[in-house]
Design an enzyme around this catalytic site. Structure first.
Site, PDB file in Angstrom:
ATOM      1  N   LYS A  41      17.939  13.920 -12.150  1.00  0.00           N
ATOM      2  CA  LYS A  41      19.331  13.494 -12.359  1.00  0.00           C
ATOM      3  C   LYS A  41      19.687  12.194 -11.639  1.00  0.00           C
ATOM      4  CE  LYS A  41      20.643  15.465 -15.009  1.00  0.00           C
ATOM      5  NZ  LYS A  41      20.027  15.305 -16.374  1.00  0.00           N
ATOM      6  N   HIS A  98       8.761  13.966 -11.078  1.00  0.00           N
ATOM      7  CA  HIS A  98       9.809  14.405 -10.150  1.00  0.00           C
ATOM      8  C   HIS A  98       9.176  15.033  -8.909  1.00  0.00           C
ATOM      9  CE1 HIS A  98      12.987  13.712 -12.968  1.00  0.00           C
ATOM     10  NE2 HIS A  98      12.809  14.775 -13.704  1.00  0.00           N
ATOM     11  N   SER A 150      25.751  15.941 -11.360  1.00  0.00           N
ATOM     12  CA  SER A 150      25.015  15.779 -12.618  1.00  0.00           C
ATOM     13  C   SER A 150      24.126  16.999 -12.868  1.00  0.00           C
ATOM     14  CB  SER A 150      24.182  14.490 -12.542  1.00  0.00           C
ATOM     15  OG  SER A 150      23.469  14.286 -13.725  1.00  0.00           O
TER      16      SER A 150
HETATM   17  P1  A3P Z   1      25.458  11.925 -15.296  1.00  0.00           P
HETATM   18  O1  A3P Z   1      25.160  13.371 -15.499  1.00  0.00           O
HETATM   19  O2  A3P Z   1      26.144  11.664 -13.981  1.00  0.00           O
HETATM   20  O3  A3P Z   1      26.181  11.312 -16.432  1.00  0.00           O
HETATM   21  P2  A3P Z   1      17.964  11.836 -15.325  1.00  0.00           P
HETATM   22  O4  A3P Z   1      17.523  10.959 -16.433  1.00  0.00           O
HETATM   23  O5  A3P Z   1      17.215  11.647 -14.052  1.00  0.00           O
HETATM   24  O6  A3P Z   1      18.034  13.254 -15.769  1.00  0.00           O
HETATM   25  O7  A3P Z   1      19.452  11.383 -14.922  1.00  0.00           O
HETATM   26  C1  A3P Z   1      20.542  11.689 -15.750  1.00  0.00           C
HETATM   27  C2  A3P Z   1      21.736  10.879 -15.320  1.00  0.00           C
HETATM   28  O8  A3P Z   1      21.508   9.495 -15.655  1.00  0.00           O
HETATM   29  C3  A3P Z   1      22.983  11.328 -16.077  1.00  0.00           C
HETATM   30  O9  A3P Z   1      24.067  11.157 -15.170  1.00  0.00           O
HETATM   31  C4  A3P Z   1      23.013  10.316 -17.211  1.00  0.00           C
HETATM   32  O10 A3P Z   1      24.267  10.169 -17.822  1.00  0.00           O
HETATM   33  C5  A3P Z   1      22.577   9.046 -16.486  1.00  0.00           C
HETATM   34  N1  A3P Z   1      22.087   8.033 -17.443  1.00  0.00           N
HETATM   35  C6  A3P Z   1      21.127   8.180 -18.378  1.00  0.00           C
HETATM   36  N2  A3P Z   1      21.003   7.060 -19.108  1.00  0.00           N
HETATM   37  C7  A3P Z   1      21.901   6.181 -18.611  1.00  0.00           C
HETATM   38  C8  A3P Z   1      22.257   4.838 -18.954  1.00  0.00           C
HETATM   39  N3  A3P Z   1      21.685   4.179 -19.955  1.00  0.00           N
HETATM   40  N4  A3P Z   1      23.234   4.246 -18.230  1.00  0.00           N
HETATM   41  C9  A3P Z   1      23.834   4.885 -17.206  1.00  0.00           C
HETATM   42  N5  A3P Z   1      23.540   6.160 -16.843  1.00  0.00           N
HETATM   43  C10 A3P Z   1      22.589   6.801 -17.540  1.00  0.00           C
END
Ligand code: A3P
Length: 299
Positions: free
Chosen positions: A57, A112, A142
């Site tokens: 996340k 991870h 998140s």
């Molecule tokens: P939120 O849940 O706060 O919106 P991961 O990829 O490690 O699972 O992380 C997910 C988080 O990264 C989510 O945060 C998601 O919305 C955010 N995220 C993914 N793509 C993104 C982008 N292009 N720009 C900004 N945030 C992004």
């Protein structure tokens, strides 16, 4: 690939002492344990590999999208035709490991895992590591919303329950504090780049330039514009190779929320109480004491 078969909880360790108890990779979930760990530990990193390393996340998928687009110099064909998990497979996930081993040419790899579980070859190779970190209060929030979408995450009754588990390290991938400190011990190595989600969000272009410099790549201005355009959260939401709709119904249930949720910095302020935020900060001070505050430029 079916994600259900590749859930991160597919690991088994030789002895409990190899990994501290709180790492939930150790947690044995019915049907998810076994089969894989010895294989991935023998994985041989190559010098042209690029590893995206994150605590879940923290913006993992965003980084993969950016790295994919840097590789194609902004051409979106690859990201629009190949699922994100095949472009940068997770080394710890069953079968993705095998796909990686079979892959020719420079590889994008994701993990991870905490540092002590990475195959030893990483530390003797010149493979590049991009460690993306994010304000852990945003990571926590998140993760809470993600637990409603993804059954690999611990199912909880409330944000308060998730909050407590997160502080105890009783969540998938264990303690954020230990995970982050572990990888930060690579600071100063030429092959290691630490980035913050917040700087990527605030100044995406400059951060992508930093990534290009680290990778020894250059982008023409129009190529950079294309990377920016196709890695935006809206473009990722619209891209079925990146928005996980292909996995809906496996251990993802997108009726409970989008895979790409808000994509902002500081959303914790909308969800954590003052008391929770203060308790979090106390824990942060205690656990991260000794590390320079400029490593955590979010509050
Ligand atoms: P939120 O849940 O706060 O919106 P991961 O990829 O490690 O699972 O992380 C997910 C988080 O990264 C989510 O945060 C998601 O919305 C955010 N995220 C993914 N793509 C993104 C982008 N292009 N720009 C900004 N945030 C992004």
């Amino acid at each position: 690939m079916q994600w259900a078969q590749h859930c991160p909880l597919t690991l088994e360790f030789d002895t409990a002492s190899e990994v501290s108890e709180e790492l939930l990779y150790l947690k044995k979930k019915e049907g998810y344990v076994g089969k894989h760990s010895r294989q991935y530990r023998d994985f041989v990193f190559k010098e042209d590999d690029v590893l995206t390393l994150t605590y879940p996340k923290s913006g993992t998928h965003w980084m993969i999208e950016i790295l994919s687009l840097i590789r194609t110099k902004g051409d979106p064909k690859w990201i629009q035709s190949v699922p994100i998990w095949d472009r940068s497979p997770w080394i710890e996930i069953l079968n993705m490991y095998e796909a990686l081993e079979a892959q020719e040419g420079p590889r994008l790899i994701t993990s991870h895992l905490p540092i002590q579980l990475l195959p030893k070859s990483l530390f003797t190779s010149k493979a590049k590591v991009i460690h993306l970190i994010r304000n852990p209060k945003d990571v926590l929030v998140s993760g809470y919303f993600f637990s409603k979408v993804c059954s690999s995450f611990e199912q909880v009754a409330s944000l308060q329950e998730h909050f407590e588990r997160f502080l105890q390290g009783n969540v998938l991938c264990g303690s954020w504090f230990e995970h982050t400190q572990g990888w930060m011990s690579m600071r100063g190595k030429e092959s290691y780049l630490m980035l913050h989600y917040e700087e990527l969000k605030r100044d995406t272009r400059s951060t992508i330039e930093k990534i290009c410099q680290f990778l020894g790549k250059t982008l023409e201005p129009e190529e950079m514009n294309s990377v920016l355009k196709h890695s935006s959260i809206q473009a990722m939401r619209d891209n079925k190779m990146s928005n996980y709709t292909l996995m809906d119904g496996s251990n993802f249930n997108l009726k409970n929320g989008p895979f790409l949720r808000k994509g902002v910095s500081g959303d914790w302020k909308n969800h954590l109480t003052v008391a929770q935020a203060e308790a979090f900060d106390r824990m942060f001070q205690e656990k991260m004491a000794g590390l320079p505050p400029e490593l955590f430029p979010w509050d």
